[in-house]
Scaffold this motif. Structure first.
Motif, PDB file in Angstrom:
ATOM      1  N   ASP A   1       0.827  -1.209   0.000  1.00 30.28           N
ATOM      2  CA  ASP A   1       0.000   0.000   0.000  1.00 30.28           C
ATOM      3  C   ASP A   1       0.859   1.257   0.000  1.00 30.28           C
ATOM      4  N   LEU A   2       1.923   1.237   0.781  1.00 29.36           N
ATOM      5  CA  LEU A   2       2.818   2.397   0.881  1.00 29.36           C
ATOM      6  C   LEU A   2       3.429   2.727  -0.481  1.00 29.36           C
ATOM      7  N   VAL A   3       3.971   1.736  -1.146  1.00 31.24           N
ATOM      8  CA  VAL A   3       4.626   1.945  -2.437  1.00 31.24           C
ATOM      9  C   VAL A   3       3.615   2.362  -3.507  1.00 31.24           C
ATOM     10  N   LEU A   4       2.499   1.637  -3.589  1.00 30.56           N
ATOM     11  CA  LEU A   4       1.505   1.948  -4.615  1.00 30.56           C
ATOM     12  C   LEU A   4       0.858   3.312  -4.390  1.00 30.56           C
ATOM     13  N   SER A   5       0.588   3.662  -3.125  1.00 24.42           N
ATOM     14  CA  SER A   5      -0.012   4.980  -2.875  1.00 24.42           C
ATOM     15  C   SER A   5       0.978   6.091  -3.192  1.00 24.42           C
ATOM     16  N   PHE A   6       2.259   5.887  -2.906  1.00 28.86           N
ATOM     17  CA  PHE A   6       3.269   6.892  -3.228  1.00 28.86           C
ATOM     18  C   PHE A   6       3.355   7.099  -4.746  1.00 28.86           C
TER      19      PHE A   6
ATOM     20  N   LEU B   1      -3.561   9.760   0.385  1.00 29.79           N
ATOM     21  CA  LEU B   1      -2.765  10.242   1.529  1.00 29.79           C
ATOM     22  C   LEU B   1      -3.082   9.430   2.779  1.00 29.79           C
ATOM     23  N   ASN B   2      -4.357   9.063   2.972  1.00 27.29           N
ATOM     24  CA  ASN B   2      -4.726   8.200   4.094  1.00 27.29           C
ATOM     25  C   ASN B   2      -4.052   6.827   3.977  1.00 27.29           C
TER      26      ASN B   2
ATOM     27  N   MET C   1      -5.593   3.787   5.985  1.00 27.32           N
ATOM     28  CA  MET C   1      -6.422   3.018   5.065  1.00 27.32           C
ATOM     29  C   MET C   1      -5.534   2.150   4.187  1.00 27.32           C
ATOM     30  N   SER C   2      -6.192   1.271   3.448  1.00 23.54           N
ATOM     31  CA  SER C   2      -5.548   0.441   2.445  1.00 23.54           C
ATOM     32  C   SER C   2      -6.160   0.801   1.093  1.00 23.54           C
TER      33      SER C   2
ATOM     34  N   GLU D   1     -10.422   5.650  15.275  1.00 23.27           N
ATOM     35  CA  GLU D   1     -10.926   6.716  14.406  1.00 23.27           C
ATOM     36  C   GLU D   1      -9.778   7.473  13.749  1.00 23.27           C
ATOM     37  N   PHE D   2     -10.035   7.981  12.550  1.00 28.16           N
ATOM     38  CA  PHE D   2      -9.067   8.793  11.815  1.00 28.16           C
ATOM     39  C   PHE D   2      -9.834   9.784  10.945  1.00 28.16           C
ATOM     40  N   GLY D   3      -9.139  10.773  10.433  1.00 32.11           N
ATOM     41  CA  GLY D   3      -9.739  11.769   9.551  1.00 32.11           C
ATOM     42  C   GLY D   3      -9.580  11.354   8.103  1.00 32.11           C
ATOM     43  N   MET D   4     -10.672  10.941   7.468  1.00 31.47           N
ATOM     44  CA  MET D   4     -10.628  10.544   6.061  1.00 31.47           C
ATOM     45  C   MET D   4     -10.772  11.781   5.176  1.00 31.47           C
TER      46      MET D   4
END
Length: 180
Positions: free
Chosen positions: A2-7, A92-93, A99-100, A45-48
């Motif tokens: 997820d980290l690599v693909l989102s970047f 960014l999430n 998130m995934s 909880e998180f800010g989406m």
């Protein structure tokens, strides 16, 4: 992954995200991002993040769900919802680890009341995703019962192969079939 693909996605899509942000600002002013409390893995909880597609005071003037012809949706908002461009900031999430790319869509904290305790715990056992089995299969037309069944099916059967299929199904459904 997820980290690599989102970047990579953030790098490739940043020009489109800038144009979208400018269109939102030109149409309905600032802020261009909407942050909403959602529930993630383990019930945390998180800010989406989303591009704002509704009038600035929309949360105070209507329900938490959106109808097809909701008057709170802006002109640009209709387009970015239909094309799912409003969801791009969620990369960014994903990059942050909230998130995934694939998983059940994150619920609002108030939606916990809609689940049995066992279903809620099971659903929150994985990271929520930008897209999931329910979105790939039924888009925004899923009933709450269908959505829950597909979310729990995903939790029970999750694998890299299923994630890849869901991403492909989602891309295929994006062609003109956005959300409300």
């Amino acid at each position: 992954m997820d980290l690599v693909l989102s970047f990579i996605a953030l790098l490739l899509l940043s020009p489109l995200m800038l144009v979208t942000a400018a269109a939102v600002a030109a149409d309905s002013g600032r802020p261009v991002l909407f942050v909403q409390r959602r529930v993630g893995r383990g019930g945390r909880e998180f800010g989406m993040l989303k591009f704002r597609s509704m009038a600035r005071d929309a949360a105070a003037t209507g329900p938490h769900y959106t109808a097809s012809n909701d008057p709170r949706i802006t002109r640009v908002g209709r387009f970015i919802r239909r094309t799912s461009l409003d969801e791009l900031p969620q990369l960014l999430n994903v990059f942050k680890g909230d998130m995934s790319l694939v998983g059940p869509r994150p619920d609002l904290p108030a939606q916990r009341a809609d689940y049995s305790e066992a279903d809620w715990i099971e659903r929150c056992s994985v990271r929520p995703g930008i897209t999931g089995l329910a979105q790939a299969r039924l888009r925004s037309q899923a009933t709450p019962a269908q959505r829950l069944a597909l979310d729990l099916q995903y939790v029970r059967e999750c694998s890299l192969a299923l994630d890849f299929r869901i991403l492909l199904w989602t891309l295929a459904r994006l062609r003109g079939h956005g959300s409300n």
